[in-house]
Design an enzyme around this catalytic site. Structure first.
Site, PDB file in Angstrom:
ATOM      1  N   GLU A  77       0.612  -1.269  -0.105  1.00 47.69           N
ATOM      2  CA  GLU A  77      -0.067   0.074  -0.063  1.00 47.69           C
ATOM      3  C   GLU A  77       0.741   1.177   0.047  1.00 47.69           C
ATOM      4  O   GLU A  77       0.304   2.378   0.128  1.00 47.69           O
ATOM      5  CB  GLU A  77      -1.092   0.118   1.231  1.00 47.69           C
ATOM      6  CG  GLU A  77      -1.837  -1.082   1.440  1.00 47.69           C
ATOM      7  CD  GLU A  77      -2.708  -1.049   2.512  1.00 47.69           C
ATOM      8  OE1 GLU A  77      -3.900  -0.263   2.493  1.00 47.69           O
ATOM      9  OE2 GLU A  77      -2.547  -1.691   3.514  1.00 47.69           O
ATOM     10  N   SER A 129      -6.334  -2.585   1.513  1.00 47.64           N
ATOM     11  CA  SER A 129      -6.593  -2.139  -0.004  1.00 47.64           C
ATOM     12  C   SER A 129      -6.800  -3.276  -0.732  1.00 47.64           C
ATOM     13  O   SER A 129      -6.618  -3.238  -1.835  1.00 47.64           O
ATOM     14  CB  SER A 129      -5.479  -1.369  -0.472  1.00 47.64           C
ATOM     15  OG  SER A 129      -5.308  -0.309   0.152  1.00 47.64           O
ATOM     16  N   GLU A 166     -14.825  -5.266   7.848  1.00 44.89           N
ATOM     17  CA  GLU A 166     -13.519  -4.726   8.361  1.00 44.89           C
ATOM     18  C   GLU A 166     -13.358  -3.229   9.164  1.00 44.89           C
ATOM     19  O   GLU A 166     -14.320  -2.609   8.594  1.00 44.89           O
ATOM     20  CB  GLU A 166     -12.147  -4.766   7.426  1.00 44.89           C
ATOM     21  CG  GLU A 166     -12.532  -3.913   6.243  1.00 44.89           C
ATOM     22  CD  GLU A 166     -11.543  -4.038   5.324  1.00 44.89           C
ATOM     23  OE1 GLU A 166     -10.600  -4.945   5.279  1.00 44.89           O
ATOM     24  OE2 GLU A 166     -11.481  -3.199   4.327  1.00 44.89           O
ATOM     25  N   ASN A 178     -10.764   0.112   9.167  1.00 43.09           N
ATOM     26  CA  ASN A 178      -9.479   0.651   8.755  1.00 43.09           C
ATOM     27  C   ASN A 178      -9.206   1.905   9.797  1.00 43.09           C
ATOM     28  O   ASN A 178     -10.131   2.880   9.989  1.00 43.09           O
ATOM     29  CB  ASN A 178      -9.855   1.404   7.347  1.00 43.09           C
ATOM     30  CG  ASN A 178      -9.991   0.023   6.469  1.00 43.09           C
ATOM     31  OD1 ASN A 178      -9.094  -0.745   6.033  1.00 43.09           O
ATOM     32  ND2 ASN A 178     -11.311   0.107   5.904  1.00 43.09           N
ATOM     33  N   SER A 230     -10.803   9.979  -1.892  1.00 40.04           N
ATOM     34  CA  SER A 230     -11.069   9.067  -0.881  1.00 40.04           C
ATOM     35  C   SER A 230     -12.274   8.899  -0.116  1.00 40.04           C
ATOM     36  O   SER A 230     -12.826  10.053  -0.202  1.00 40.04           O
ATOM     37  CB  SER A 230      -9.838   9.002   0.138  1.00 40.04           C
ATOM     38  OG  SER A 230      -8.683   8.722  -0.450  1.00 40.04           O
TER      39      SER A 230
END
Length: 325
Positions: A15, A165, A287, A289, A298
């Site tokens: 990443e 990612s 998940e 992050n 983003s």
């Protein structure tokens, strides 16, 4: 007096290029009247401060300082923009905790926990948070594909346990493709989690501590052109990211409650972006992050913009909240 801010970016994982983009956006948008910003590249082979002429100066790891043009520079706060290892798995957080330097992401325990998908799910399940059915495999284990399929069904997702990612993630439709997917995941990590496929609307929920209040940002709906929300969908324009999400008020309330609960249960700080899939009105966690993408395109910055928070305000808030930990 202006604060010296080290924006760390890069990292040890696949990443690193995304991290460099995030870090440079932070560098561009930090209010210059309040902060002296320094771009610091963290790689396995070097830790360096990179000035505006792309001249590199080595970081002294003993105290995280740098000497440039015969002047020693120390930092008041570190802005953590490293996706993956060592910025998102607790390593850098522990390092800065030992040095007593505030940093913008969560603590080292929270980072390590959320980065390890297995540990995260184990901690959250007792709180009633729904997740997919899962099966664990470590490198060197004897693998019986039939046993895996019996538990999680097909299609299913094979994922590297410690990665982000969508690196090391494969959607498996046929049992004969399972071993290849496992090998792909093992290229990223020596631990794997295999999860049942959940069919429903996928959403991303940003949660931040904004001016001292845990705040759920407007929710984003993910519509991937690919088979799932993979690297291409995330970073190469192969998806629609719709904010606010086209979900019911009941779904919005349910997922906001769960996302805020996760933030509080884990005693989070800094940024958090959690992914869910709805089964009817119930959100199932995929998940969490803790160093989400921070470019203009983003998801979390998009959500902040919908909430009326500009990038300079978002980044400044992260720095100011870090000094209060």
């Amino acid at each position: 007096m202006k604060k010296n801010i080290a924006i760390i970016m890069g990292g040890f994982s696949s990443e690193y290029q995304i991290s460099l983009k995030s870090g440079n956006v932070v560098y561009q948008h930090l209010p210059k009247e309040k902060y002296h910003a320094f771009r610091v590249h963290i790689f396995k082979e070097k830790w360096v401060y990179v000035d505006d002429n792309d001249i590199e100066y080595p970081i002294d790891k003993n105290d995280f300082s740098v000497t440039a043009n015969d002047t020693k520079i120390t930092f008041d706060v570190v802005f953590n923009a490293i996706h993956g290892s060592p910025g998102e798995n607790g390593y850098m957080q522990a390092y800065f905790a030992l040095l007593g330097i505030p940093q913008t992401s969560c603590g080292f325990y929270q980072a390590a926990t959320t980065f390890n998908k297995r540990d995260l799910l184990a901690i959250l399940k007792p709180y009633g948070i729904k997740t997919a059915t899962s099966f664990y495999v470590n490198k060197g284990d004897a693998i019986e594909v039939a046993t895996i399929v019996d538990k999680v069904g097909l299609p299913c997702f094979v994922k590297a346990n410690n990665a982000g990612s969508s690196f090391g993630v494969t959607k498996v439709h046929k049992a004969e493709d399972m071993m290849n997917a496992i090998e792909v995941a093992f290229k990223e990590d020596d631990e794997i989690i295999i999860e049942s496929f959940l069919s429903g609307t996928e959403v991303s929920v940003g949660v931040i501590n904004y001016q001292g209040t845990v705040t759920v940002l407007p929710i984003t709906e993910i519509v991937s052109e690919n088979d799932f929300f993979d690297y291409e969908a995330k970073y190469l324009g192969k998806s629609q990211e719709i904010t606010p999400a086209r979900i019911s008020l009941t779904q919005e309330s349910n997922v906001s409650t769960v996302a805020k609960l996760i933030y509080k249960v884990l005693k989070m700080s800094g940024f958090s972006r959690s992914e869910f899939i709805f089964i009817e009105d119930t959100p199932y966690l995929l998940e969490v992050n803790t160093i989400p993408g921070l470019t203009e395109a983003s998801i979390l910055p998009q959500q902040a913009a919908k909430a009326g928070i500009t990038l300079p305000e978002l980044f400044e808030n992260a720095i100011e909240m870090a000094t209060l930990k």
